[in-house]
Design an enzyme around this catalytic site. Structure first.
Site, PDB file in Angstrom:
ATOM      1  N   HIS A   1      32.884   5.086   1.836  1.00  0.00           N
ATOM      2  CA  HIS A   1      32.445   4.639   3.147  1.00  0.00           C
ATOM      3  C   HIS A   1      31.399   5.564   3.741  1.00  0.00           C
ATOM      4  CE1 HIS A   1      32.818   2.436   6.928  1.00  0.00           C
ATOM      5  NE2 HIS A   1      32.902   3.591   7.561  1.00  0.00           N
TER       6      HIS A   1
ATOM      7  N   HIS B   1      32.882  -3.501  10.078  1.00  0.00           N
ATOM      8  CA  HIS B   1      34.250  -3.118  10.425  1.00  0.00           C
ATOM      9  C   HIS B   1      35.185  -4.127   9.768  1.00  0.00           C
ATOM     10  CE1 HIS B   1      36.143  -0.310  13.593  1.00  0.00           C
ATOM     11  NE2 HIS B   1      35.389   0.386  12.768  1.00  0.00           N
TER      12      HIS B   1
END
Length: 723
Positions: free
Chosen positions: A34, A91
């Site tokens: 990430h 998200h």
């Protein structure tokens, strides 16, 4: 949270000792997929990020681009130039676990990225992807995500003006929530995330730190488990939009007074991520006293303070003489404020109650993660299996599909007019935001096409870039820059990584062809679950500029002296249409190869923008998802209909193929349109507008006719099902 054995060996070799618990957790998060882009960074050099007007490209919290032609030199980069900031974030995992808070905090995060650049947020665009619409779980996620976005965006007063919604069975176990934000600043107000000077203080402003969001970066770097909705709930942050609104206004005051030397918002890996990245970019270090951080929960440990991803927080570099004024402004806006440390020339050091818990080189922490060298398989080409379907039935089915139906249920929940800059709002091809500071309109388009990239990752991604550019050109604007959110499944699977590689190369190639620099973005991998991997999904948020704020409407006018023309291919490959990636095949379980794209896409976009701004043009609408059938239905209103004839001999292909770069134009001068597209794209006269609100399509041996009420009913699929 646990640091992988191979990574631990590298850390031990660098530190010449075992890492502390806090150090191990910090490395585990900042070296996660990430944050470190370990599987994707080797591919990202394919993107061209430079171009006229690009002020700041990839690597900061948001990109910065100068609007063209404002200063005396005419090149858009003078002291009077208006700067546009552009960023995009995902998200995805949090929105599966908790759709409301996951989506809401995604909005909050990308808005704070905008604040980090010294900019004021003026618009949001959300691109959302869910499992099949008829699944109850998909509807639950869909409703929760839309509610979260609308709640947060409406409360902070930033309009959501553009975006997309797609449904595809392979998102069932892993939806995607991609949010882009546009902001405004100028040369004097511009701030970056690069620490400037040893001795300056680090000041934390915003909400108090709690235990929410712990390990969020590492959570976003692994496949979703079957029990993720319950087991991973602590990794999802909880948002407070009212605190964010105060933070927006406080940030504006701090920037106005020139009190900020550099800034970074607290997102992935919390304070540890933001502060270490800030000093690493400046080739510096820091000394931070964690107990100074204002906290909302008792007995928090050093690791929790360091890595919690509590929302609505900013880390500022402030000169010592300005610290008191920063604290005064924070107090005025009822925000917490802590002077947590200072910039140094040494390591990144964090202490807690007198004990050193982190002492590492900031650059190694941020950039030391090794890149992955993963095997890749080329996607297989689909076979051609075309269904036999009654043409009238096919039109009704495709027009009523949740993918092509009206998204009014979504965008009517968003306040898209707050800020009084919205000239063209959601529901059109692209939004137009009025940048009065430069007397220019800023066009915004955002989205991808899962059916396209599922069928052909490389060609589908090229088509996504062209489609967004066509949306912008349809409003009379010229593409200026773009950011991408590259979503993929587990990259350790060769077929998945092959598809991901395809969307990177395809998006990069078409953006370069269009002379549209990709100035920033985000990568989200491991979007994989027990239901399987998602389709490779290259969300692109593109902006364009035009003089003034007016744009031709999407809907036709009932004008007797006008004609409706199609610009672009009616059929493809000598009459053999390629229907691959189309909603028609998705609805009727067929397969085919993806259609070829136009030969001169850059010239096509330039010509379309010019025609859209011509006085003889009454309406413009791009032809893409759902093909010509859907585009025609979308142009009809209660007051104005269309009577058209297809001049080709393959009505199924002509109505439903989805080659992008095409547009329907209602014009008072067909000759002017032909002249503009001469040598660029074919132009077909289809028919004219009527005053009865009906749609009649003559396909040779039959006429497909629907009235305005029938079309409205077909297009209200989502609204009808959810209300």
């Amino acid at each position: 949270m646990s640091l992988a054995d191979s990574d631990r060996e590298l850390v031990v070799a660098e530190l010449d000792r075992e890492p502390t618990r806090a150090e191990a957790a910090l490395f585990e998060n900042l070296w996660s997929e990430h944050c470190a882009y370990r599987s994707s960074r080797p591919l990202l050099s394919a993107f061209d990020s430079e171009g006229e007007g690009v002020v700041i490209g990839p690597g900061d919290d948001a990109a910065v681009v100068a609007l063209p032609g404002e200063d005396e030199s005419g090149d858009g980069d003078g002291e009077n130039a208006t700067y546009v900031t552009l960023g995009i974030e995902s998200h995805n995992h949090p929105s599966y676990v908790d759709p409301f808070d996951g989506a809401a905090t995604g909005v909050g995060g990308i808005v704070r990225d905008t604040l980090s650049m010294g900019a004021y947020p003026i618009a949001l665009a959300d691109s959302l992807y869910f499992g099949e619409f008829d699944r109850e779980h998909s509807k639950y996620l869909f409703e929760g995500v839309v509610e979260g976005i609308s709640h947060y965006g409406n409360c902070i007063g930033v309009p959501t003006v553009a975006g997309s919604v797609d449904f595809h069975p392979d998102y069932e176990g892993n939806p995607l929530v991609n949010v882009a934000c546009v902001g405004l600043t100028d040369e004097e107000r511009l701030v970056t995330a690069e620490a400037q000077e040893p001795g300056n203080k680090l000041v934390l402003v915003g909400n108090a730190t709690g235990r929410d969001g712990l390990g969020g970066a590492s959570f976003a770097s692994e496949d979703l488990a079957e029990d993720a909705e319950t087991e991973d709930r602590p990794a999802v942050q909880v948002g407070d939009p009212y605190a964010e609104k105060l933070l927006i206004e406080a940030n504006e005051q701090l920037v106005d007074e020139g009190l900020i030397e550099s800034a970074r918002d607290l997102g992935a890996a919390g304070l540890g991520g933001a502060s270490s990245e800030l000093v690493a970019k400046g080739g510096l270090g820091a000394e931070i006293e964690l107990e100074r951080v204002h906290q909302r929960e008792p007995n928090m440990s050093a690791l929790e303070i360091l890595l919690a991803e509590s929302q609505e927080r900013m880390c500022y570099e402030v000169e010592p003489e300005n610290v008191d004024r920063v604290c005064e402004i924070a107090e005025r806006f009822d925000l917490g404020c802590s002077v947590i440390g200072e910039i140094t020339e040494g390591n990144y050091v964090a202490t807690f109650e007198g004990e050193t818990v982190v002492d590492v080189d900031a650059e190694f922490l941020g950039e030391g993660a090794p890149m992955n060298d993963l095997p890749s398989d080329d996607p297989e080409q689909p076979e051609t299996e075309l269904p036999e379907v009654d043409l009238a039935e096919a039109v009704e089915t495709v027009v009523a599909s949740p993918n092509t139906a009206s998204k009014r249920w979504v965008y009517r929940q968003y306040d898209h007019e707050v800020g009084v800059r919205t000239s063209v709002g959601p529901g059109d091809d692209a939004a137009i935001i009025a940048v009065r500071e430069a007397d220019q309109g800023l066009a915004i388009s955002s989205g991808a096409a899962p059916n396209w990239t599922d069928a052909a990752p490389y060609e589908g991604a090229r088509a996504v870039a062209l489609e967004n550019a066509t949306n912008i050109a349809a409003k009379g604007a010229t593409p200026l820059a773009a950011v991408d959110c590259l979503n993929g499944g587990n990259p350790e699977k060769p077929d998945v990584y092959g598809g991901f590689t395809g969307i990177v190369d395809g998006l990069a190639e078409m953006c370069e062809t269009l002379s549209t620099p990709v100035v920033g973005g985000n990568v989200s991998l491991y979007n994989d679950s027990v239901a399987g991997p998602i389709p490779p999904t290259p969300t692109l948020a593109m902006i364009g500029a035009k003089e003034g704020y007016d744009a031709p409407p999407l809907s036709v006018e009932s004008e007797s002296e006008s004609e409706l023309v199609l610009v672009g291919d009616l059929g493809l490959e000598r009459g053999e249409c390629r229907l691959g990636g189309s909603e028609y095949l998705a609805q009727f379980d067929g397969s085919d190869r993806f259609p070829a794209l136009p030969d001169e896409p850059a010239a096509l976009i330039e010509a379309l923008a010019a025609v859209a701004d011509d006085d003889a043009t009454l309406a413009v609408h791009d032809v893409s998802h759902g093909g010509l059938a859907v585009a025609l239905a979308e142009m009809v209103t209660d007051e104005a209909g269309l009577d058209v004839s297809l001049p080709g001999d393959d009505p199924t292909g002509e109505l439903f193929h989805e080659q992008p770069g095409r547009a329907l134009i209602q014009t008072e001068s067909v000759d002017a349109v032909r002249e503009a597209f001469d040598g660029v794209a074919p132009v077909y006269e289809l028919g004219s507008a009527t005053g009865d609100g009906a749609l009649a399509i003559d396909v040779g041996d039959e006429t497909i006719a629907t009235d305005a009420a029938e079309i409205g009913d077909l297009r209200e699929t989502i609204e009808r099902e959810l209300e």
